[in-house]
Scaffold this motif. Structure first.
Motif, PDB file in Angstrom:
ATOM      1  N   ARG A 266      -3.290   7.468  -5.447  1.00 50.95           N
ATOM      2  CA  ARG A 266      -4.582   7.559  -6.126  1.00 50.95           C
ATOM      3  C   ARG A 266      -4.682   6.552  -7.266  1.00 50.95           C
ATOM      4  NH1 ARG A 266      -9.061   9.958  -3.903  1.00 50.95           N
ATOM      5  NH2 ARG A 266     -10.470  10.529  -5.572  1.00 50.95           N
TER       6      ARG A 266
ATOM      7  N   LEU B  79       0.824  -1.213   0.000  1.00 50.02           N
ATOM      8  CA  LEU B  79       0.000   0.000   0.000  1.00 50.02           C
ATOM      9  C   LEU B  79       0.857   1.261   0.000  1.00 50.02           C
ATOM     10  CD1 LEU B  79      -2.761  -0.968   2.616  1.00 50.02           C
ATOM     11  CD2 LEU B  79      -2.775  -1.285   0.134  1.00 50.02           C
ATOM     12  N   ILE B  80       2.158   1.079   0.113  1.00 47.34           N
ATOM     13  CA  ILE B  80       3.063   2.224   0.230  1.00 47.34           C
ATOM     14  C   ILE B  80       3.406   2.765  -1.158  1.00 47.34           C
ATOM     15  CG2 ILE B  80       5.267   3.013   1.182  1.00 47.34           C
ATOM     16  CD1 ILE B  80       3.114   1.926   3.227  1.00 47.34           C
TER      17      ILE B  80
ATOM     18  N   PRO C 168       1.107  11.037  -3.279  1.00 48.21           N
ATOM     19  CA  PRO C 168      -0.368  10.948  -3.292  1.00 48.21           C
ATOM     20  C   PRO C 168      -0.907  10.546  -4.659  1.00 48.21           C
ATOM     21  CG  PRO C 168       0.325  12.938  -2.141  1.00 48.21           C
ATOM     22  CD  PRO C 168       1.572  12.329  -2.728  1.00 48.21           C
TER      23      PRO C 168
ATOM     24  N   ALA D 113      -4.031   6.259   1.921  1.00 51.56           N
ATOM     25  CA  ALA D 113      -3.504   7.500   2.486  1.00 51.56           C
ATOM     26  C   ALA D 113      -3.095   7.298   3.946  1.00 51.56           C
ATOM     27  CB  ALA D 113      -4.548   8.617   2.368  1.00 51.56           C
ATOM     28  N   ALA D 114      -3.920   6.581   4.705  1.00 50.00           N
ATOM     29  CA  ALA D 114      -3.557   6.294   6.101  1.00 50.00           C
ATOM     30  C   ALA D 114      -2.292   5.448   6.151  1.00 50.00           C
ATOM     31  CB  ALA D 114      -4.717   5.591   6.807  1.00 50.00           C
ATOM     32  N   ALA D 115      -2.205   4.469   5.252  1.00 51.96           N
ATOM     33  CA  ALA D 115      -1.018   3.599   5.223  1.00 51.96           C
ATOM     34  C   ALA D 115       0.260   4.402   5.000  1.00 51.96           C
ATOM     35  CB  ALA D 115      -1.180   2.547   4.120  1.00 51.96           C
ATOM     36  N   ASN D 116       0.153   5.456   4.255  1.00 52.49           N
ATOM     37  CA  ASN D 116       1.307   6.290   3.926  1.00 52.49           C
ATOM     38  C   ASN D 116       1.435   7.506   4.847  1.00 52.49           C
ATOM     39  OD1 ASN D 116       2.628   5.292   1.215  1.00 52.49           O
ATOM     40  ND2 ASN D 116       0.420   4.956   1.003  1.00 52.49           N
ATOM     41  N   ASN D 117       0.766   7.447   5.969  1.00 47.93           N
ATOM     42  CA  ASN D 117       0.754   8.613   6.871  1.00 47.93           C
ATOM     43  C   ASN D 117       0.489   9.909   6.106  1.00 47.93           C
ATOM     44  OD1 ASN D 117       1.070   7.681   9.549  1.00 47.93           O
ATOM     45  ND2 ASN D 117       3.188   7.088   9.047  1.00 47.93           N
ATOM     46  N   TYR D 118      -0.344   9.784   5.106  1.00 46.09           N
ATOM     47  CA  TYR D 118      -0.794  10.937   4.322  1.00 46.09           C
ATOM     48  C   TYR D 118       0.351  11.643   3.597  1.00 46.09           C
ATOM     49  CZ  TYR D 118      -4.816   9.849   7.155  1.00 46.09           C
ATOM     50  OH  TYR D 118      -5.837   9.172   7.760  1.00 46.09           O
TER      51      TYR D 118
ATOM     52  N   GLU E 274     -11.085   3.346  -1.030  1.00 49.91           N
ATOM     53  CA  GLU E 274      -9.774   2.691  -1.157  1.00 49.91           C
ATOM     54  C   GLU E 274      -8.654   3.694  -0.859  1.00 49.91           C
ATOM     55  OE1 GLU E 274      -9.659  -0.383  -1.442  1.00 49.91           O
ATOM     56  OE2 GLU E 274     -10.981  -1.207  -2.966  1.00 49.91           O
ATOM     57  N   PHE E 275      -8.813   4.888  -1.360  1.00 48.50           N
ATOM     58  CA  PHE E 275      -7.765   5.895  -1.178  1.00 48.50           C
ATOM     59  C   PHE E 275      -7.608   6.260   0.295  1.00 48.50           C
ATOM     60  CE2 PHE E 275      -6.212  10.347  -1.129  1.00 48.50           C
ATOM     61  CZ  PHE E 275      -4.983  10.126  -1.737  1.00 48.50           C
ATOM     62  N   ALA E 276      -8.698   6.293   1.033  1.00 50.96           N
ATOM     63  CA  ALA E 276      -8.608   6.604   2.465  1.00 50.96           C
ATOM     64  C   ALA E 276      -7.668   5.626   3.169  1.00 50.96           C
ATOM     65  CB  ALA E 276      -9.997   6.554   3.098  1.00 50.96           C
ATOM     66  N   THR E 277      -7.779   4.357   2.812  1.00 55.06           N
ATOM     67  CA  THR E 277      -6.916   3.335   3.410  1.00 55.06           C
ATOM     68  C   THR E 277      -5.464   3.541   2.998  1.00 55.06           C
ATOM     69  OG1 THR E 277      -8.762   1.769   3.351  1.00 55.06           O
ATOM     70  CG2 THR E 277      -6.550   0.838   3.603  1.00 55.06           C
TER      71      THR E 277
END
Lengths: 75, 75, 75, 75, 75, 75
Positions: free
Chosen positions: B18, B9-10, B14, B68-73, B63-66
């Motif tokens: 996406r 997921l990394i 952004p 983004a959280a995985a990447n500490n935004y 999906e993007f919310a997950t």
């Protein structure tokens, strides 16, 4: 009936987490509609309808969000 | 079949996150409707229907919310 | 095509975060339906349908949740 | 009427958390439509409609996300 | 046009947070359908349709989740 | 009109949190459709439609997620 295979949200990889998300969504359906024949009959109609597929993908995305958080996003 | 390209997921940016969100949503559909010809036939109808497009955009957002959280935004 | 303008979720203000949420939702649609003429034709029907507008507002709300978290809610 | 069986979100296992998610979703329905006969009459139609089942699975996924967080994902 | 009144997610009370959630949802609609006359014409149909009202309530719930987190739940 | 009874998300128990979730969802509807007679007229149709009930349960689940987080899941 097992709603969560192996009774854990922890997986080794994101890919396995994704497979778990799909499995969990399917098992919920199986818990509501317990007759496998009915489920099989529903499949052709739903798998050839774009909106039905999108709705199913939405559920998988929600399940996956939980699984991903459980695994600290496999960082 | 890979449900998550590169099994992570990394992402670096952004934008790439996406793209991953869109890819993941599409691969879920592919896992449910495995026949590429059926998927291709469904496309014109769904891509010219505003609500179908909004529903698809909704899945991408989840999906993007997950991701983004995985990447500490990507902070 | 840029899915996230300026390739960042960080904005100076909530208002700008909200604008970004709307832009991101629109760009997803643009990535799925790449023909701008089709998108333009769909607009009148969808912008005069209350449920279509509510569905679109829902997507914006989900995108904004991610952006707001990314910005620590501009506290 | 109890909306949450045993009045806790804490469960021993993911499987029990999943069962709780299904129970909570059902009890909400029971709180809105309090007549068990009406609920019983609705069941055949909804359990044989793919989109209705997907919508129900979506609600279970959302409830489960809360329960899973409450249990620190049973890590 | 202001999408977020006063350009902040911070409110003194949950009640004010809820009002903000409703305002934000409405302003998104206003950003998509910019003609106030069209919005006014849509209102009677949608405000007398139970599913339309539920869909709108759903959007408010999602907006409120973000606002509540921004305010540390007014603990 | 109070959108959040007692103006707090904090409750003593999960059960009370669930009741609050239902109350909050209903009060949003009341804020959009302010005529209680119209709301009463809508009720029979929506309470005997499975998908309408599922949609309502979905909103309650989303409200509850926020309330549960506010209460640290009553751990």
């Amino acid at each position: 009936m097992a709603l969560i295979p192996e009774n854990t949200l922890i997986t080794d990889t994101p890919e396995q987490g994704r497979e778990l998300a799909i499995a969990m969504a399917r098992k919920t359906i199986g818990a509501i509609q317990t007759d496998p024949n009915v489920r099989k009959e529903l499949r052709p109609g739903y798998a050839t309808n774009a909106d039905s597929l999108t709705m199913a993908a939405h559920v998988v995305a929600v399940e996956f969000a939980t699984i991903a958080a459980a695994n600290n996003y496999w960082r």
